[in-house]
Design an enzyme around this catalytic site. Sequence first.
Site, PDB file in Angstrom:
ATOM      1  N   PHE A 132       0.902  -0.895  -0.477  1.00 38.80           N
ATOM      2  CA  PHE A 132      -0.174   0.217  -0.042  1.00 38.80           C
ATOM      3  C   PHE A 132       1.399   1.244   0.097  1.00 38.80           C
ATOM      4  CE2 PHE A 132      -2.985   3.276   2.071  1.00 38.80           C
ATOM      5  CZ  PHE A 132      -4.058   3.165   1.074  1.00 38.80           C
TER       6      PHE A 132
ATOM      7  N   ASP B 116       3.409  -4.171   9.691  1.00 39.08           N
ATOM      8  CA  ASP B 116       2.142  -2.958   9.281  1.00 39.08           C
ATOM      9  C   ASP B 116       1.021  -3.627   9.283  1.00 39.08           C
ATOM     10  OD1 ASP B 116      -0.583  -1.792   8.114  1.00 39.08           O
ATOM     11  OD2 ASP B 116       1.373  -0.488   7.552  1.00 39.08           O
TER      12      ASP B 116
ATOM     13  N   TYR C 248      -9.840   1.329  11.648  1.00 36.34           N
ATOM     14  CA  TYR C 248     -11.179   1.243  10.955  1.00 36.34           C
ATOM     15  C   TYR C 248     -11.646   0.545   9.664  1.00 36.34           C
ATOM     16  CZ  TYR C 248      -8.303   3.648   7.659  1.00 36.34           C
ATOM     17  OH  TYR C 248      -6.983   3.836   6.278  1.00 36.34           O
ATOM     18  N   LYS C 249     -10.673  -0.280   9.844  1.00 29.67           N
ATOM     19  CA  LYS C 249     -10.560  -1.455   8.908  1.00 29.67           C
ATOM     20  C   LYS C 249     -11.059  -2.910   9.339  1.00 29.67           C
ATOM     21  CE  LYS C 249      -7.328   0.128   5.496  1.00 29.67           C
ATOM     22  NZ  LYS C 249      -5.954  -0.066   5.026  1.00 29.67           N
TER      23      LYS C 249
ATOM     24  N   ARG D 219     -11.935  -5.863  -5.612  1.00 28.97           N
ATOM     25  CA  ARG D 219     -11.269  -7.036  -4.327  1.00 28.97           C
ATOM     26  C   ARG D 219     -12.887  -6.788  -3.722  1.00 28.97           C
ATOM     27  NH1 ARG D 219      -7.301  -3.416  -0.695  1.00 28.97           N
ATOM     28  NH2 ARG D 219      -9.039  -1.932  -1.014  1.00 28.97           N
TER      29      ARG D 219
HETATM   30  C1  LIG Z   1      -5.318   0.671   5.100  1.00 26.76           C
HETATM   31  C2  LIG Z   1      -3.422   0.890   5.144  1.00 26.76           C
HETATM   32  C3  LIG Z   1      -2.932   2.247   4.994  1.00 26.76           C
HETATM   33  C4  LIG Z   1      -3.629   3.438   5.707  1.00 26.76           C
HETATM   34  O1  LIG Z   1      -2.884   4.565   6.208  1.00 26.76           O
HETATM   35  P1  LIG Z   1      -3.497   6.124   6.668  1.00 26.76           P
HETATM   36  O2  LIG Z   1      -3.112   6.692   7.426  1.00 26.76           O
HETATM   37  O3  LIG Z   1      -5.274   5.558   7.724  1.00 26.76           O
HETATM   38  O4  LIG Z   1      -4.676   6.338   5.458  1.00 26.76           O
HETATM   39  C5  LIG Z   1      -1.834   2.070   5.802  1.00 26.76           C
HETATM   40  N1  LIG Z   1      -1.174   1.032   5.295  1.00 26.76           N
HETATM   41  C6  LIG Z   1      -1.727   0.105   4.327  1.00 26.76           C
HETATM   42  C7  LIG Z   1      -0.576  -1.139   4.286  1.00 26.76           C
HETATM   43  C8  LIG Z   1      -2.988   0.261   4.617  1.00 26.76           C
HETATM   44  O5  LIG Z   1      -3.565  -1.118   3.827  1.00 26.76           O
END
Ligand SMILES: *Cc1c(COP(=O)(O)O)cnc(C)c1O
Length: 417
Positions: A131, A202, A227-228, A376
Amino acid sequence: MTQLTRQDCERLDQDDPLAAFRQEFDLPENTIYLNGNSLGAMPKKALDQARQTVINEWGKDLIKSWNVHDWFSMPQRLGDRLAPLIGAEAGEVVVTDSTGINLFKVLSAALTVQQKACPDRKKIVMEGSNFPTDNYTAQGLIKLLGDQHEIVFAEGEDILQSIDDSVAVVCLTHVHYKSGRILDMEAITERTQACGALSIWDLCHSAGAMPVDLNGCNADFAVGCTYKYLNGGPGSPAFIFTAKRHQGKALQPLTGWWGHAAPFAFERDYTPADNISQMLSGTQPIVSLAMTEVGLDISARADLNLVRQKSQRLGDLFIRLLNERCAEYQFRVVSPADNELRGSQVAIAHEQGYAIMQAMIARGVIGDFRAPDTLRVGFSALYVSYADVYDAVETLRDIMKNSIWQQPEYNRRHAVT
Ligand SMILES: *Cc1c(COP(=O)(O)O)cnc(C)c1O
């Protein structure tokens, strides 16, 4: 093998030990929500809690609430609530800020430790297809440091070999945001530390979706969002894990007053807290933290092994139904077929992926699209049923069979996909 029917799926729902959790979420009518991997659903209790926090606490008790409603310790309290879900101890996790900002903090902290221990090491191993915010954040940090640090990008299978004794930090996402592929946290962390490097994980797509054992793997640092799969609400604060052994030593550079050893002494100079509180920077979004607590409370009551087992079964069911019912439409399953290697989502590729997903969403089946061609679908085991998966694939079949995706309104691009 005979084809699965909707009745088969209904039977699976009847035997589902997690079925009762669905009642705790407020899902709109005629919606099959397969996007909990991006934004979790709203717990019914969130509204009551919002009223309580806004009307009673903020509205009536005003600034006294920092003490009487314990607002000030929310990052630590929620961290302790979250800790068992990721294999951490109380005092090793705080809920604060965003994932990107938290990654900046722990990566800085890890590099600072290494700068002292082994100043010649300049490499950070990351996954290029991760990501993007993780990579962007690391790139921004390196630029700020203005020294010789470099990111070494490796992918999947190649990651282990890319770790050697020239590496300072290995910073990876446990479950890949697009493919759902799971990295071997234990093996990678072991190799990282055998090489004298530090590990950062992460957990955005793992926390709340499956048991994670940070301390069992001896991980150094971790971040992740709430939030996921933890259903904390839009933009709810993320978390930071720092292993006990690093606390008071691995210091993060956003040295605001909440990370000070004595925030209310209002001293001129910064003295870091010698515990997990040093990972804080400043005043937190209390209303959002209150929503986060509601989501965490639900996950804390769910058996994560059952959550994991059900999401594996939902994913398997989706793939099987896709093969049985949509075979002629050239979908390619991108996610690992082996459910031990796959997180709580399934990615499928199709040339017309964007328009197909738009047509699905118009029919109330909500997944998402990731460029260039990936659809997805996420399976939050607390509120997605087996029958939902059946109906979702039936909707997909209808959209393909009748070429509904070709309609122009499904081919216009929106800002958020
Ligand atoms: C969802 C996600 C993020 C989200 O980052 P924000 O700082 O909350 O925007 C970061 N890294 C990964 C791998 C994610 O899946």
